[in-house]
Design a protein around this motif. Sequence first.
Motif, PDB file in Angstrom:
ATOM      1  N   MET A  43       0.840  -1.164   0.000  1.00 51.31           N
ATOM      2  CA  MET A  43       0.000   0.000   0.000  1.00 51.31           C
ATOM      3  C   MET A  43       0.891   1.234   0.000  1.00 51.31           C
ATOM      4  SD  MET A  43      -3.041   0.858   2.680  1.00 51.31           S
ATOM      5  CE  MET A  43      -4.021  -0.515   2.123  1.00 51.31           C
ATOM      6  N   GLU A  44       0.737   2.118  -0.974  1.00 46.90           N
ATOM      7  CA  GLU A  44       1.588   3.291  -1.093  1.00 46.90           C
ATOM      8  C   GLU A  44       0.963   4.485  -0.404  1.00 46.90           C
ATOM      9  OE1 GLU A  44       3.216   4.268  -4.870  1.00 46.90           O
ATOM     10  OE2 GLU A  44       3.193   2.187  -5.526  1.00 46.90           O
ATOM     11  N   SER A  45       1.817   5.338   0.140  1.00 43.44           N
ATOM     12  CA  SER A  45       1.373   6.563   0.765  1.00 43.44           C
ATOM     13  C   SER A  45       1.461   7.689  -0.246  1.00 43.44           C
ATOM     14  CB  SER A  45       2.262   6.868   1.971  1.00 43.44           C
ATOM     15  OG  SER A  45       1.932   8.121   2.507  1.00 43.44           O
ATOM     16  N   SER A  46       0.563   8.658  -0.148  1.00 44.00           N
ATOM     17  CA  SER A  46       0.589   9.774  -1.077  1.00 44.00           C
ATOM     18  C   SER A  46       1.618  10.811  -0.671  1.00 44.00           C
ATOM     19  CB  SER A  46      -0.802  10.410  -1.174  1.00 44.00           C
ATOM     20  OG  SER A  46      -1.197  10.860   0.106  1.00 44.00           O
ATOM     21  N   LYS A  47       2.116  10.764   0.552  1.00 42.95           N
ATOM     22  CA  LYS A  47       3.116  11.708   1.035  1.00 42.95           C
ATOM     23  C   LYS A  47       4.377  10.950   1.418  1.00 42.95           C
ATOM     24  CE  LYS A  47      -0.098  14.724   3.483  1.00 42.95           C
ATOM     25  NZ  LYS A  47      -0.348  15.315   4.794  1.00 42.95           N
ATOM     26  N   PRO A  48       5.536  11.604   1.287  1.00 44.05           N
ATOM     27  CA  PRO A  48       6.751  10.956   1.786  1.00 44.05           C
ATOM     28  C   PRO A  48       6.649  10.816   3.300  1.00 44.05           C
ATOM     29  CG  PRO A  48       7.263  13.039   0.668  1.00 44.05           C
ATOM     30  CD  PRO A  48       5.777  12.894   0.697  1.00 44.05           C
ATOM     31  N   VAL A  49       7.203   9.740   3.804  1.00 48.42           N
ATOM     32  CA  VAL A  49       7.167   9.511   5.244  1.00 48.42           C
ATOM     33  C   VAL A  49       8.585   9.438   5.777  1.00 48.42           C
ATOM     34  CG1 VAL A  49       4.939   8.346   5.283  1.00 48.42           C
ATOM     35  CG2 VAL A  49       6.996   7.021   4.881  1.00 48.42           C
ATOM     36  N   HIS A  50       8.743   9.814   7.033  1.00 49.09           N
ATOM     37  CA  HIS A  50      10.030   9.687   7.698  1.00 49.09           C
ATOM     38  C   HIS A  50      10.063   8.303   8.339  1.00 49.09           C
ATOM     39  CE1 HIS A  50      11.029  13.900   7.193  1.00 49.09           C
ATOM     40  NE2 HIS A  50       9.788  14.175   7.540  1.00 49.09           N
ATOM     41  N   PRO A  51      11.049   7.502   8.011  1.00 54.07           N
ATOM     42  CA  PRO A  51      11.083   6.165   8.609  1.00 54.07           C
ATOM     43  C   PRO A  51      11.469   6.217  10.078  1.00 54.07           C
ATOM     44  CG  PRO A  51      13.085   6.552   7.373  1.00 54.07           C
ATOM     45  CD  PRO A  51      12.188   7.737   7.134  1.00 54.07           C
ATOM     46  N   VAL A  52      11.054   5.248  10.800  1.00 55.47           N
ATOM     47  CA  VAL A  52      11.498   4.997  12.164  1.00 55.47           C
ATOM     48  C   VAL A  52      12.224   3.664  12.105  1.00 55.47           C
ATOM     49  CG1 VAL A  52      10.764   4.495  14.519  1.00 55.47           C
ATOM     50  CG2 VAL A  52       9.579   6.268  13.204  1.00 55.47           C
ATOM     51  N   ILE A  53      13.431   3.654  12.623  1.00 54.08           N
ATOM     52  CA  ILE A  53      14.241   2.436  12.589  1.00 54.08           C
ATOM     53  C   ILE A  53      14.389   1.914  14.012  1.00 54.08           C
ATOM     54  CG2 ILE A  53      16.502   1.464  12.020  1.00 54.08           C
ATOM     55  CD1 ILE A  53      16.768   3.759   9.940  1.00 54.08           C
ATOM     56  N   ALA A  54      14.217   0.625  14.175  1.00 52.12           N
ATOM     57  CA  ALA A  54      14.386  -0.032  15.471  1.00 52.12           C
ATOM     58  C   ALA A  54      15.421  -1.136  15.304  1.00 52.12           C
ATOM     59  CB  ALA A  54      13.057  -0.626  15.939  1.00 52.12           C
ATOM     60  N   GLU A  55      16.344  -1.221  16.267  1.00 53.33           N
ATOM     61  CA  GLU A  55      17.311  -2.320  16.248  1.00 53.33           C
ATOM     62  C   GLU A  55      17.696  -2.692  17.665  1.00 53.33           C
ATOM     63  OE1 GLU A  55      21.225  -1.755  14.535  1.00 53.33           O
ATOM     64  OE2 GLU A  55      21.281   0.314  15.204  1.00 53.33           O
ATOM     65  N   ARG A  71      10.898  -8.312   3.632  1.00 49.44           N
ATOM     66  CA  ARG A  71      12.223  -8.686   4.140  1.00 49.44           C
ATOM     67  C   ARG A  71      13.252  -7.725   3.580  1.00 49.44           C
ATOM     68  NH1 ARG A  71      15.740 -14.062   2.800  1.00 49.44           N
ATOM     69  NH2 ARG A  71      17.476 -13.530   4.165  1.00 49.44           N
ATOM     70  N   ASN A  72      14.108  -7.183   4.445  1.00 49.60           N
ATOM     71  CA  ASN A  72      15.239  -6.370   4.026  1.00 49.60           C
ATOM     72  C   ASN A  72      16.424  -7.308   3.903  1.00 49.60           C
ATOM     73  OD1 ASN A  72      14.903  -3.549   3.601  1.00 49.60           O
ATOM     74  ND2 ASN A  72      16.614  -3.171   4.974  1.00 49.60           N
ATOM     75  N   THR A  73      17.097  -7.330   2.775  1.00 55.08           N
ATOM     76  CA  THR A  73      18.205  -8.263   2.592  1.00 55.08           C
ATOM     77  C   THR A  73      19.559  -7.666   2.966  1.00 55.08           C
ATOM     78  OG1 THR A  73      18.358  -7.622   0.279  1.00 55.08           O
ATOM     79  CG2 THR A  73      16.990  -9.553   0.802  1.00 55.08           C
ATOM     80  N   ALA A  74      19.575  -6.380   3.308  1.00 53.02           N
ATOM     81  CA  ALA A  74      20.824  -5.733   3.721  1.00 53.02           C
ATOM     82  C   ALA A  74      20.581  -5.005   5.036  1.00 53.02           C
ATOM     83  CB  ALA A  74      21.286  -4.749   2.650  1.00 53.02           C
ATOM     84  N   PRO A  75      21.627  -4.846   5.841  1.00 49.48           N
ATOM     85  CA  PRO A  75      21.453  -4.099   7.090  1.00 49.48           C
ATOM     86  C   PRO A  75      20.983  -2.675   6.809  1.00 49.48           C
ATOM     87  CG  PRO A  75      23.605  -5.158   7.034  1.00 49.48           C
ATOM     88  CD  PRO A  75      22.994  -5.321   5.672  1.00 49.48           C
ATOM     89  N   ILE A  76      20.204  -2.146   7.725  1.00 48.07           N
ATOM     90  CA  ILE A  76      19.719  -0.774   7.627  1.00 48.07           C
ATOM     91  C   ILE A  76      20.769   0.111   8.282  1.00 48.07           C
ATOM     92  CG2 ILE A  76      17.880   0.791   8.343  1.00 48.07           C
ATOM     93  CD1 ILE A  76      16.086  -1.800   8.472  1.00 48.07           C
ATOM     94  N   LEU A  77      21.216   1.145   7.589  1.00 45.69           N
ATOM     95  CA  LEU A  77      22.265   2.006   8.124  1.00 45.69           C
ATOM     96  C   LEU A  77      21.704   2.880   9.239  1.00 45.69           C
ATOM     97  CD1 LEU A  77      24.047   3.123   4.845  1.00 45.69           C
ATOM     98  CD2 LEU A  77      24.646   1.261   6.383  1.00 45.69           C
ATOM     99  N   THR A  78      22.341   2.815  10.386  1.00 43.72           N
ATOM    100  CA  THR A  78      21.960   3.633  11.533  1.00 43.72           C
ATOM    101  C   THR A  78      23.221   4.218  12.138  1.00 43.72           C
ATOM    102  OG1 THR A  78      22.163   1.809  13.111  1.00 43.72           O
ATOM    103  CG2 THR A  78      20.006   2.116  12.066  1.00 43.72           C
ATOM    104  N   GLY A  79      23.058   5.043  13.130  1.00 46.62           N
ATOM    105  CA  GLY A  79      24.196   5.625  13.821  1.00 46.62           C
ATOM    106  C   GLY A  79      25.115   4.582  14.416  1.00 46.62           C
ATOM    107  N   ARG A  80      24.567   3.431  14.750  1.00 45.48           N
ATOM    108  CA  ARG A  80      25.371   2.360  15.330  1.00 45.48           C
ATOM    109  C   ARG A  80      26.214   1.662  14.279  1.00 45.48           C
ATOM    110  NH1 ARG A  80      22.577  -2.603  18.000  1.00 45.48           N
ATOM    111  NH2 ARG A  80      24.423  -3.861  17.845  1.00 45.48           N
ATOM    112  N   ARG A  81      25.938   1.891  13.040  1.00 46.03           N
ATOM    113  CA  ARG A  81      26.622   1.185  11.965  1.00 46.03           C
ATOM    114  C   ARG A  81      27.571   2.109  11.196  1.00 46.03           C
ATOM    115  NH1 ARG A  81      24.919  -3.693  12.953  1.00 46.03           N
ATOM    116  NH2 ARG A  81      22.710  -4.129  12.978  1.00 46.03           N
TER     117      ARG A  81
END
Length: 171
Positions: A1-13, A136-146
């Motif tokens: 389902m697509e959003s009509s507006k860009p969204v800011h992601p929230v990343i959890a790890e 499924r994400n096949t690559a790590p998500i880049l965060t401050g910890r990475r």
Amino acid sequence: MESSKPVHPVIAEDTGVGRLQVQIYTQGASFHVDEPASAGGLASGPSPFDLMSASLGACTVMTIKFHAQRKAIQVTRVQVIVFHHRHPESGRDVFQRSIFIDGAIDEEQMRQLFAVADRCPVSKTLSAGADIATTRNTAPILTGRRVEDDEHVHAMEVACEETPDAECLTA
């Protein structure tokens, strides 16, 4: 389902500290989410249901203040307390919200402000339910910890090469 507006992601790890501690990255903020010690956590941050309650409370305050400002209603203070529990028979989540509004407000304005509280976006989302699409994400998500990730370092090097006059940080 697509959003009509860009969204800011929230990343959890996971943090690797304790059994349940999680680091959350949002648009400019970073914080821990955890469970109480009685549930096996470190009590280092709000629980996931605390965050849902906080979202409902924050959105309620913001929506009331926004509406009051637009309608020139003299609100000086808004407070919301939210309790969450699961109904024992239906199994449905229940959010009990109590609102305090202070200001030079008549009964009609108070009625309007309470009506707008039920229309705050988080209230509407919780009331209607939501669709959750999981991939499924096949690559790590880049965060401050990475920050040690080679892709990030390479991207900074390329940025500095493309703009030689810019001040670039070197490691």
